[in-house]
Design a protein around this motif. Sequence first.
Motif, PDB file in Angstrom:
ATOM      1  N   UNK A 268       6.883  -9.782  40.580  1.00 49.32           N
ATOM      2  CA  UNK A 268       8.328  -9.774  39.278  1.00 49.32           C
ATOM      3  C   UNK A 268       8.089 -11.102  38.583  1.00 49.32           C
ATOM      4  N   UNK A 269       7.735 -12.244  39.027  1.00 48.34           N
ATOM      5  CA  UNK A 269       7.559 -13.361  38.244  1.00 48.34           C
ATOM      6  C   UNK A 269       6.633 -13.367  37.392  1.00 48.34           C
ATOM      7  N   UNK A 270       5.523 -12.626  37.593  1.00 47.18           N
ATOM      8  CA  UNK A 270       4.310 -12.613  36.749  1.00 47.18           C
ATOM      9  C   UNK A 270       4.594 -11.798  35.580  1.00 47.18           C
ATOM     10  N   UNK A 271       5.033 -10.319  36.035  1.00 52.37           N
ATOM     11  CA  UNK A 271       5.323  -9.389  35.203  1.00 52.37           C
ATOM     12  C   UNK A 271       6.373  -9.837  34.084  1.00 52.37           C
ATOM     13  N   UNK A 272       7.482 -10.540  34.651  1.00 51.22           N
ATOM     14  CA  UNK A 272       8.521 -10.713  33.493  1.00 51.22           C
ATOM     15  C   UNK A 272       7.860 -12.006  32.742  1.00 51.22           C
ATOM     16  N   UNK A 273       7.359 -12.840  33.019  1.00 54.46           N
ATOM     17  CA  UNK A 273       6.670 -14.020  32.248  1.00 54.46           C
ATOM     18  C   UNK A 273       5.869 -13.266  31.176  1.00 54.46           C
ATOM     19  N   UNK A 274       5.114 -12.244  31.589  1.00 56.10           N
ATOM     20  CA  UNK A 274       4.213 -11.881  30.536  1.00 56.10           C
ATOM     21  C   UNK A 274       5.077 -10.846  29.762  1.00 56.10           C
ATOM     22  N   UNK A 275       5.904 -10.224  29.816  1.00 60.70           N
ATOM     23  CA  UNK A 275       6.681  -9.324  29.326  1.00 60.70           C
ATOM     24  C   UNK A 275       7.772 -10.205  28.209  1.00 60.70           C
ATOM     25  N   UNK A 276       7.940 -11.271  28.822  1.00 65.32           N
ATOM     26  CA  UNK A 276       8.860 -12.266  28.019  1.00 65.32           C
ATOM     27  C   UNK A 276       8.016 -12.700  26.942  1.00 65.32           C
ATOM     28  N   UNK A 277       6.936 -13.233  27.111  1.00 69.84           N
ATOM     29  CA  UNK A 277       6.075 -13.538  26.017  1.00 69.84           C
ATOM     30  C   UNK A 277       5.656 -12.643  25.075  1.00 69.84           C
ATOM     31  N   UNK A 278       5.562 -11.340  25.594  1.00 70.58           N
ATOM     32  CA  UNK A 278       4.980 -10.089  24.826  1.00 70.58           C
ATOM     33  C   UNK A 278       6.125  -9.894  23.621  1.00 70.58           C
ATOM     34  N   UNK A 279       7.356  -9.834  24.262  1.00 70.81           N
ATOM     35  CA  UNK A 279       8.672  -9.381  23.353  1.00 70.81           C
ATOM     36  C   UNK A 279       9.230 -10.550  22.449  1.00 70.81           C
ATOM     37  N   UNK A 280       9.033 -12.005  22.897  1.00 70.11           N
ATOM     38  CA  UNK A 280       9.705 -12.992  22.496  1.00 70.11           C
ATOM     39  C   UNK A 280       8.968 -14.111  21.726  1.00 70.11           C
ATOM     40  N   UNK A 281       7.567 -14.115  21.961  1.00 72.91           N
ATOM     41  CA  UNK A 281       6.752 -15.018  21.079  1.00 72.91           C
ATOM     42  C   UNK A 281       6.698 -14.700  19.554  1.00 72.91           C
ATOM     43  N   UNK A 282       6.591 -13.512  19.126  1.00 80.07           N
ATOM     44  CA  UNK A 282       6.950 -13.303  17.584  1.00 80.07           C
ATOM     45  C   UNK A 282       8.208 -13.762  17.318  1.00 80.07           C
ATOM     46  N   UNK A 283       9.384 -13.552  17.972  1.00 82.80           N
ATOM     47  CA  UNK A 283      10.714 -13.884  17.609  1.00 82.80           C
ATOM     48  C   UNK A 283      10.777 -15.243  17.602  1.00 82.80           C
ATOM     49  N   UNK A 284      10.038 -16.014  18.416  1.00 84.74           N
ATOM     50  CA  UNK A 284      10.279 -17.397  18.466  1.00 84.74           C
ATOM     51  C   UNK A 284       9.572 -17.941  17.104  1.00 84.74           C
ATOM     52  N   UNK A 316      17.719 -16.145   3.449  1.00 84.86           N
ATOM     53  CA  UNK A 316      17.773 -17.007   4.276  1.00 84.86           C
ATOM     54  C   UNK A 316      16.585 -16.519   5.572  1.00 84.86           C
ATOM     55  N   UNK A 317      16.308 -17.470   6.560  1.00 91.51           N
ATOM     56  CA  UNK A 317      15.440 -17.370   7.394  1.00 91.51           C
ATOM     57  C   UNK A 317      16.131 -16.261   8.539  1.00 91.51           C
ATOM     58  N   UNK A 318      17.247 -16.418   8.773  1.00 95.74           N
ATOM     59  CA  UNK A 318      17.982 -15.440   9.726  1.00 95.74           C
ATOM     60  C   UNK A 318      17.829 -14.195   9.597  1.00 95.74           C
ATOM     61  N   UNK A 319      17.916 -13.813   8.188  1.00 95.72           N
ATOM     62  CA  UNK A 319      17.735 -12.445   7.838  1.00 95.72           C
ATOM     63  C   UNK A 319      16.313 -11.818   8.499  1.00 95.72           C
ATOM     64  N   UNK A 320      15.360 -12.515   8.523  1.00 93.55           N
ATOM     65  CA  UNK A 320      14.114 -11.998   8.990  1.00 93.55           C
ATOM     66  C   UNK A 320      14.139 -11.845  10.667  1.00 93.55           C
ATOM     67  N   UNK A 321      14.892 -12.679  11.264  1.00 94.86           N
ATOM     68  CA  UNK A 321      15.113 -12.687  12.771  1.00 94.86           C
ATOM     69  C   UNK A 321      15.789 -11.521  12.919  1.00 94.86           C
ATOM     70  N   UNK A 322      16.908 -11.156  12.239  1.00 95.37           N
ATOM     71  CA  UNK A 322      17.885 -10.366  12.412  1.00 95.37           C
ATOM     72  C   UNK A 322      17.181  -9.020  12.365  1.00 95.37           C
ATOM     73  N   UNK A 323      16.312  -8.845  11.170  1.00 89.77           N
ATOM     74  CA  UNK A 323      15.289  -7.538  11.027  1.00 89.77           C
ATOM     75  C   UNK A 323      14.536  -7.511  12.209  1.00 89.77           C
ATOM     76  N   UNK A 324      13.886  -8.323  12.725  1.00 87.31           N
ATOM     77  CA  UNK A 324      13.004  -8.132  13.870  1.00 87.31           C
ATOM     78  C   UNK A 324      13.789  -7.704  15.013  1.00 87.31           C
ATOM     79  N   UNK A 325      14.936  -8.211  15.219  1.00 89.56           N
ATOM     80  CA  UNK A 325      15.550  -7.935  16.748  1.00 89.56           C
ATOM     81  C   UNK A 325      16.098  -6.553  16.459  1.00 89.56           C
ATOM     82  N   UNK A 326      16.690  -6.219  15.400  1.00 94.78           N
ATOM     83  CA  UNK A 326      17.400  -4.997  15.167  1.00 94.78           C
ATOM     84  C   UNK A 326      16.553  -3.843  15.335  1.00 94.78           C
TER      85      UNK A 326
END
Length: 574
Positions: A268-284, A316-326
């Motif tokens: 669980x720890x490994x898979x969640x870590x990998x999935x978290x980076x996969x989902x959120x690295x681009x958002x960061x 604004x930069x927040x617009x890009x983050x909003x589009x990505x998340x949506x």
Amino acid sequence: SGFQKKKQRELRQSWARWTACFQGQPITAVRNYFGEKVALYYLWLGWYTYLLIPAAAVGLVVFLYGLAFFNSSPLIKEVCESKAVMCPLCDKRCQVWQLSDTCTYTKLSLLFDNGGTVFFAMFMAVWATLFLEFWKRHRASYVCEWKVSDWNEEEDDLILGIVNNPDAEPKQYKHSYLRSTLVLICVTLMILVIIGLTHALVVFRVMAAVMMAEGSWKLLSDHSNLGSMVLGAFLHYVVITVMTRVLTDSCFIQEETRSFSATEKSFTVKMFTFQFFTYFSSLFYVAFFLGRINGHPGRYSRIAGKWRLEECHPSGCLTDLFIQMAIIMTLKQTISNVFEFTVPGAELCENCKLRDWFCNYRLDDVNSFSLFNEFLEMVIQFSFTTIFVAAFPLAPLLALINNIIEIRLDAIKMVTLERRIVPKKTNDIGIWTEVLEAIGVMAVIANGLVIGVSSDFIPRIVYHYRYGPCANGSTAADCMAGYINNTLSIAHMADPDIRNEFLPDYKDYRSDGDYSFTPQFWLILAVRFAFVILFEHVVVIFKFVAAWCVPSAPMQVKNVRLLDKFNQLKQENR
């Protein structure tokens, strides 16, 4: 047996049907048929969905608060009436543009970048803590009712081993530094691969923006940056889907441990870590780096010395983050639910062939992890609703709608479309509790940085009290008058580097002469970091107070357990 068939039929009638979406769940009946582990998953999912109601309501209010000023905000009026000529967003075919061209996008950005965003981010950070603390109480009530409060998996395994073989020896604890080092290296390499894919997505967006700008389709040419961002978000979802399959099938993730719970925890720890980076690295990247490392007119940062790094959306930069998340959140919830509901029914039927029976029989051991994907999907969703919620206040509402469907979808799938899971006893959701707590901490840090660094909240505050008409205690009808013009810097056409790129105006805090940062830039930067530190400390204090105020178990449960323990001791001392 006929008794089990009767239980299954009762669950199908009272729980596993679409018409029961807005009814409560028969958790005890689920426990009697599927066991405590499955029952606790549905208990947790139901509790999470129930507590999403206030979060979704507050997020909707924040959204409507921005909508109330959709046409009346002086900042929007200033943008829409501006005569400023802005720099092209790419090198070759992009033309100069009027700041007023972004009037519509600026109105939309106010829906999620307004004064209510700060309050909502603080609310969601505290909400995450209250959700976990009240979940512990909610769980304790059912665990006490099921008489598994003191259940211990290790003792259970030892007793089972003795029953099966009275002469058997217990499995010893083992630890290998070499194996741990190899696992750590593999995990690190996999994370680096995921980060590398994020860099590839950045390069893709940069090249896509150039190709769109140079294309013959005027609509794409005029909105090349927005088009590349949307296309990049879809490609990001494809990368997520592919990497999920790759990571799940990777053998090195599963390591041999002493017990099933230890194996499950490690997996669980490994898979969640990998999935978290996969989902959120681009958002960061979009939240904290996009538009901040691309240089300035005459000295832009380029990939391989050729392609200009992408800039934030003009509104604004927040617009890009909003589009990505949506886009990612919507695709993830809709496509995964359709896939879940349609795929099992294609193979599991009333008249399966013997080959399918044999294959399913061989997959019995894998069923031990059957709940893992369900938990992982919901925990990733929990991350979306908390970590970057300042950029997407409607995330809790989307999660609420999805979960109402998800509960019944999972129930129908388990009761009617899949083989019955082997019941397993437990008294908690395991390592997922610690994962959720870690997400709560990350949510405080990420939302503080989004508000302090990515949004225009701090520049507006600094302008209001330091540079605007109301600075130094002055009074004015509109304290934010002139703010938009104050955020723009001038690029002089006399400069040969500027003239070669045909750049008149750009959004930044730089001096007119040598394009160095102005004192206002450094003041805003200092206030941004001060705000992040203050925000995180205040929210963490609220989280600790909330956790302290909510006992981990109701008093009635504690008294019942105390009485049981007392009676047990009396029996032992007779």
